[in-house]
Design a protein around this motif. Sequence first.
Motif, PDB file in Angstrom:
ATOM      1  N   GLU A 105       5.228  16.376   0.412  1.00 33.12           N
ATOM      2  CA  GLU A 105       4.375  15.865  -0.673  1.00 33.12           C
ATOM      3  C   GLU A 105       4.435  16.852  -1.833  1.00 33.12           C
ATOM      4  OE1 GLU A 105       0.002  14.786   0.087  1.00 33.12           O
ATOM      5  OE2 GLU A 105       1.059  13.565   1.555  1.00 33.12           O
TER       6      GLU A 105
ATOM      7  N   SER B 233       0.854  -1.197   0.000  1.00 31.85           N
ATOM      8  CA  SER B 233       0.000   0.000   0.000  1.00 31.85           C
ATOM      9  C   SER B 233       0.881   1.235   0.000  1.00 31.85           C
ATOM     10  CB  SER B 233      -0.910   0.022   1.241  1.00 31.85           C
ATOM     11  OG  SER B 233      -0.131   0.262   2.396  1.00 31.85           O
ATOM     12  N   GLY B 234       0.261   2.372  -0.264  1.00 30.47           N
ATOM     13  CA  GLY B 234       0.993   3.634  -0.174  1.00 30.47           C
ATOM     14  C   GLY B 234       1.432   3.916   1.255  1.00 30.47           C
TER      15      GLY B 234
ATOM     16  N   THR C  61      -0.765   9.942   6.252  1.00 27.06           N
ATOM     17  CA  THR C  61       0.658  10.188   6.522  1.00 27.06           C
ATOM     18  C   THR C  61       0.797  11.039   7.778  1.00 27.06           C
ATOM     19  OG1 THR C  61       1.007  10.173   4.139  1.00 27.06           O
ATOM     20  CG2 THR C  61       2.802  11.018   5.488  1.00 27.06           C
TER      21      THR C  61
ATOM     22  N   THR D 184       2.683  11.167  -5.345  1.00 21.24           N
ATOM     23  CA  THR D 184       1.471  10.462  -5.758  1.00 21.24           C
ATOM     24  C   THR D 184       0.600  11.274  -6.720  1.00 21.24           C
ATOM     25  OG1 THR D 184       1.370   9.173  -3.719  1.00 21.24           O
ATOM     26  CG2 THR D 184      -0.704   9.469  -4.899  1.00 21.24           C
TER      27      THR D 184
ATOM     28  N   ASN E 298      -2.350  16.137  -0.756  1.00 18.53           N
ATOM     29  CA  ASN E 298      -3.706  15.587  -0.751  1.00 18.53           C
ATOM     30  C   ASN E 298      -4.325  15.851   0.603  1.00 18.53           C
ATOM     31  OD1 ASN E 298      -6.011  14.045  -0.828  1.00 18.53           O
ATOM     32  ND2 ASN E 298      -4.987  12.069  -1.000  1.00 18.53           N
TER      33      ASN E 298
HETATM   34  C1  PLP Z   1      -3.700   7.655  -0.789  1.00 21.00           C
HETATM   35  C2  PLP Z   1      -2.419   8.273  -0.441  1.00 21.00           C
HETATM   36  C3  PLP Z   1      -1.490   7.623   0.385  1.00 21.00           C
HETATM   37  C4  PLP Z   1      -1.785   6.283   1.011  1.00 21.00           C
HETATM   38  O1  PLP Z   1      -1.867   5.317   0.022  1.00 21.00           O
HETATM   39  P1  PLP Z   1      -2.695   3.930   0.160  1.00 21.00           P
HETATM   40  O2  PLP Z   1      -2.341   3.237  -1.104  1.00 21.00           O
HETATM   41  O3  PLP Z   1      -4.133   4.272   0.284  1.00 21.00           O
HETATM   42  O4  PLP Z   1      -2.175   3.231   1.371  1.00 21.00           O
HETATM   43  C5  PLP Z   1      -0.282   8.245   0.625  1.00 21.00           C
HETATM   44  N1  PLP Z   1       0.001   9.444   0.095  1.00 21.00           N
HETATM   45  C6  PLP Z   1      -0.879  10.110  -0.688  1.00 21.00           C
HETATM   46  C7  PLP Z   1      -0.510  11.444  -1.240  1.00 21.00           C
HETATM   47  C8  PLP Z   1      -2.111   9.545  -0.983  1.00 21.00           C
HETATM   48  O5  PLP Z   1      -2.973  10.214  -1.762  1.00 21.00           O
END
Ligand code: PLP
Length: 427
Positions: free
Chosen positions: A150, A80-81, A109, A181, A154
């Motif tokens: 970032e 996952s992110g 985050t 992202t 977001n």
């Molecule tokens: C969605 C998101 C995450 C977390 O990612 P997941 O794949 O939902 O765990 C981290 N950073 C940003 C900027 C995001 O938009």
Amino acid sequence: MEFNTKCLQAGYEPGNGDPRQIPIYQNVTWYFDSAEHHAKIFNLEEAGYFYSRLSNPTCDAVAARLAALEGGAAAVLTSSGQTASFYSVFNICQAGDHLISASQVYGGTYNLFAVTLPKMGIEVTFVDADASLEELQAAVRPNTKAVYGETLSNPSLKVLDIEKFADLAHGAGVPLIVDNTFPTPFNCRPFEHGADIVVHSTTKYLDGHASQLGGVIIDSGNFDWLAQGDKYPGLTQPDDSYHGIVFAEQFGQPAAYITKIVTSLFRDLGAPAAPQNAFILGMNIESLPVRMERHIGNAQTIAEWLKEHKNVTHVNFPGLASDPEHALANKYFDIAGGCGVISFELDGSREDAANFLNQLRVARIATHVSDARTCVLHPASTTHRQLSDEQLPDTGVTPTLVRISVGIEDVRDLIADLDNALKATFA
Ligand SMILES: *Cc1c(COP(=O)(O)O)cnc(C)c1O
């Protein structure tokens, strides 16, 4: 190869008679004809696959594709992110260490850094991304190990001044980690501006169809761990769990950091990507440039339309010339809009915002951004509800803020939908 070609071809080169697409290695184990060969791989004396918790050829091919798109030296996919953000820091920070992060980051985050890392003994100082370099430098401590931000936050849509944050990090002798992202490497390549490590939630535009959850960590290979004395013992001191290997010496500057994630964090904590998900991600990256152009173009049209609407008090979109982020967006993004995400405030109450969402028929309520289909969300009551009233403004969220992730539908249908919903709400 140009960027558009890399999206289709980088990371996997089939041999004669091999599958043309990246094949799915839907297996956990590999066969060996000698115990000695097996042991060498286990001991990191020889490269090879033996267990998919550590590495898998499908995942490696897609990670290599992403490394090529960002211009990085090595990469690894995560489940996952969130895992990518966590491991990117935890790979070089331990109890007693300190991290500096821009406060304008994704809610998940923010929570990871504000609540969970401190429980593990890692202290985090949040800084305003707009602060001057001198103000930012006041946050540096002797035990600071990384700086985090970032590229396009977001959901507050703050553009990170990557060069300023790189100066902050490098002045302190630590790497800059950025979450890229939202713009994706299609629209922003942070390594060109001094970032050392890039992470993504691949769940977002890289996938683009809300079909797999994933993350990636990419190392530029530019940060010299050995030059920092004993600041990064995990990379520069003998590792007891691998018979005294020194990662930075054994694997070299381009590969040490990523190899450490694979052989230590995946080994001990798990959470690699699943090969099936990696396959879907790799396939969807093939259309990334086509999708991103449409996402950003549609969002530009809608942002300009919303800005003129009488029931809308404020529109955040870096592609608007009036947006406070426009200058930084022009500097760091190929297309100033950044991505398909817009946020705007309605001239009304929290209930009006909810009612507006209920009236939409083409755009749909979803906890997501970056899907090919347009989705909307009310951050204050959903993604950011775990944050206190005091923390909320720090992340750029207000009670009537609506976030819309503009999809790749026909923009005329989207504008008609927004128009109908606004009329019904404010009739
Ligand atoms: C969605 C998101 C995450 C977390 O990612 P997941 O794949 O939902 O765990 C981290 N950073 C940003 C900027 C995001 O938009």
